[in-house]
Design an enzyme around this catalytic site. Structure first.
Site, PDB file in Angstrom:
ATOM      1  N   TRP A   1       0.864  -1.192   0.000  1.00 20.58           N
ATOM      2  CA  TRP A   1       0.000   0.000   0.000  1.00 20.58           C
ATOM      3  C   TRP A   1       0.901   1.242   0.000  1.00 20.58           C
ATOM      4  O   TRP A   1       1.854   1.311   0.785  1.00 20.58           O
ATOM      5  CB  TRP A   1      -0.886  -0.021   1.246  1.00 20.58           C
ATOM      6  CG  TRP A   1      -1.833   1.134   1.370  1.00 20.58           C
ATOM      7  CD1 TRP A   1      -2.621   1.651   0.382  1.00 20.58           C
ATOM      8  CD2 TRP A   1      -2.097   1.905   2.547  1.00 20.58           C
ATOM      9  NE1 TRP A   1      -3.365   2.693   0.881  1.00 20.58           N
ATOM     10  CE2 TRP A   1      -3.062   2.870   2.203  1.00 20.58           C
ATOM     11  CE3 TRP A   1      -1.622   1.863   3.854  1.00 20.58           C
ATOM     12  CZ2 TRP A   1      -3.557   3.795   3.108  1.00 20.58           C
ATOM     13  CZ3 TRP A   1      -2.114   2.768   4.769  1.00 20.58           C
ATOM     14  CH2 TRP A   1      -3.077   3.732   4.400  1.00 20.58           C
TER      15      TRP A   1
ATOM     16  N   ASP B   1      -1.857  -6.184   8.527  1.00 19.97           N
ATOM     17  CA  ASP B   1      -2.779  -5.123   8.131  1.00 19.97           C
ATOM     18  C   ASP B   1      -4.010  -5.811   7.542  1.00 19.97           C
ATOM     19  O   ASP B   1      -3.908  -6.551   6.563  1.00 19.97           O
ATOM     20  CB  ASP B   1      -2.105  -4.216   7.088  1.00 19.97           C
ATOM     21  CG  ASP B   1      -2.967  -3.004   6.746  1.00 19.97           C
ATOM     22  OD1 ASP B   1      -4.170  -3.016   7.044  1.00 19.97           O
ATOM     23  OD2 ASP B   1      -2.428  -2.047   6.159  1.00 19.97           O
TER      24      ASP B   1
ATOM     25  N   LYS C   1     -13.927  -0.335   4.719  1.00 20.83           N
ATOM     26  CA  LYS C   1     -14.456  -0.977   3.510  1.00 20.83           C
ATOM     27  C   LYS C   1     -15.634  -1.886   3.838  1.00 20.83           C
ATOM     28  O   LYS C   1     -16.671  -1.794   3.200  1.00 20.83           O
ATOM     29  CB  LYS C   1     -13.384  -1.825   2.821  1.00 20.83           C
ATOM     30  CG  LYS C   1     -11.982  -1.305   2.927  1.00 20.83           C
ATOM     31  CD  LYS C   1     -11.699  -0.173   1.991  1.00 20.83           C
ATOM     32  CE  LYS C   1     -10.362   0.430   2.365  1.00 20.83           C
ATOM     33  NZ  LYS C   1      -9.935   1.511   1.577  1.00 20.83           N
TER      34      LYS C   1
END
Ligand code: LMR
Length: 398
Positions: free
Chosen positions: A130, A211, A246
């Site tokens: 990311w 993560d 999300k």
């Protein structure tokens, strides 16, 4: 003083949204930031979130401060989602969770915690990762290094190179893994590979940081936690940085958590005291609203079931768009085999487009994707897929 300051570069992901908003082309398409869009290109609140918000408004609860680690019902619900209700880490009390402002907040708390307690530890990140990962840890003063992860030939994991690299990392460093739906590649380890990774990481005396921002977007809420659960071993330590941006569509509410799994409950209390210190000196205590929504939904059997269905709907739509993207790319005669896009998991497709091609897409066609070639599949719909694939054919010279 301010006149001496230089212009900072645009953020590689959120900066794209700024550029997209400024673009006057009526046909523009934003496939940059990882935000779910429905078939009409909108991001409305989930039905369960709207219902919980209504109930919360009616309850008109106190707006006093939350405790430093956040809402207790929320942090318990986080642990139950991560590890399952009957997991040993819940029974023994060796996991401590603090509510954070989003997954990014969790990562930054982790960075500060590492810097203060293990000042010489390096955080190793997957290549690629990311775009914000290195910056978050570096901002906390933590050194960041890359290790091999993705094999561009097979569009899968470079497991041998990865294990070899882990085997050379100095004990006491940390390894940042993606729990599922690797961002940006969409390539996740298999169950066997997770075991191999766990063996290598613990064998080398490293601290895993997982993560976990896309639980439910690969296969299902429970299934997607399998990798993370494979990393939990008796007596071993790990950190999980999770986010509900999300899977609850709570992007702007900043609802995340940092969970530290410690060898035993006594040590967990000590570690938690340090995490609380990090939080108090950073943002004091977390915002309440998003966490109250999540706690309400997860604490109510009916709402929870409905939420799982809503996550499944998002997941199924994205997978449908993957299939459509492959179909249209083939139809437009792009060279090569694009079927790998259908194997990628989560919100993104790592398209293989070069940086120059990505820039051409932006300049010539007003289509915004991340420089790495990452496409937000959740932003594709029946109306824009032809224009997108035609533009991709144009920039690859087909
Ligand atoms: C993304 O990768 O697009 C998301 O995680 C949103 C963000 O903050 O970058």
């Amino acid at each position: 003083m301010f006149q001496t300051i230089e212009l900072a570069p645009r953020d590689p992901i959120l900066g794209l949204t700024e550029a997209f908003k400024a673009d006057r082309n009526p046909e523009k398409i934003n496939l940059g930031v990882g935000v779910y869009q429905d078939a009409s290109g909108k991001t409305p609140p989930l039905g369960t979130v709207a219902e919980a918000a209504k109930r919360l408004a009616e309850a008109n609860g106190s707006l006093s401060y939350l405790p430093i680690p956040g809402l207790a019902e929320y942090t318990l619900a986080v642990q139950q989602l991560l590890f399952a209700t009957d997991h040993e880490v819940l029974a023994t009390g060796r996991a401590k969770t603090a509510q954070t402002p989003g997954g990014t907040g969790a990562l930054r708390v982790t960075g500060d915690f590492l810097k203060q307690n293990f000042p010489n530890a390096t955080v190793w990140v997957t290549d690629p990762t990311w775009a914000n990962h290195p910056g978050v840890f570096q901002a906390a003063g933590v050194r960041v290094e890359k290790f091999p992860y993705f094999d561009r030939q097979s569009n899968g994991i470079a497991i041998e190179e990865m294990l070899e690299a882990i085997g050379k990392m100095p004990a006491g460093d940390a390894v940042l893994l993606h729990g599922c739906c690797h961002n940006p590649t969409g390539a996740d380890p298999t169950a066997d590979q997770w075991q191999q990774i766990a063996d290598a990481v613990y064998g080398q005396g490293l601290l895993p940081i997982v993560d976990f921002a896309y639980q439910g977007f690969a296969t299902g809420i429970e299934e997607d936690a399998a990798g993370l659960r494979a990393m939990v071993r008796p007596g071993e330590e790990m950190i999980v940085c999770s986010s509900f941006s999300k899977n609850f569509g709570l992007y702007c509410e900043r609802v995340g958590a940092v969970t530290l799994v410690v060898a035993d409950a006594d040590q967990a209390a000590v570690v938690e005291s340090q995490v609380k210190r990090v939080i108090r000196t950073n943002y004091s205590n977390p915002p309440a609203h998003g966490a109250r929504l999540v706690a309400m939904i997860l604490g109510d059997d009916t709402l929870r079931d409905q939420w799982q269905e809503e996550v499944a709907t998002m997941r199924d739509r994205i997978n449908g768009m993957r299939a459509l993207l492959v179909e249209k790319l083939t139809e437009k005669g792009l060279p090569g085999d694009y079927s790998f896009i259908q194997k990628q998991r989560g919100m993104f497709s790592f398209s293989g487009l070069t940086k120059d091609q990505v820039h051409a897409l932006r300049k010539k066609h007003a289509i915004y994707i991340v420089d790495s070639g990452r496409i937000n599949v959740a932003g594709i719909n029946e109306r824009n897929v032809d224009r997108l694939t035609q533009a991709m054919a144009d920039v690859v010279g087909k």
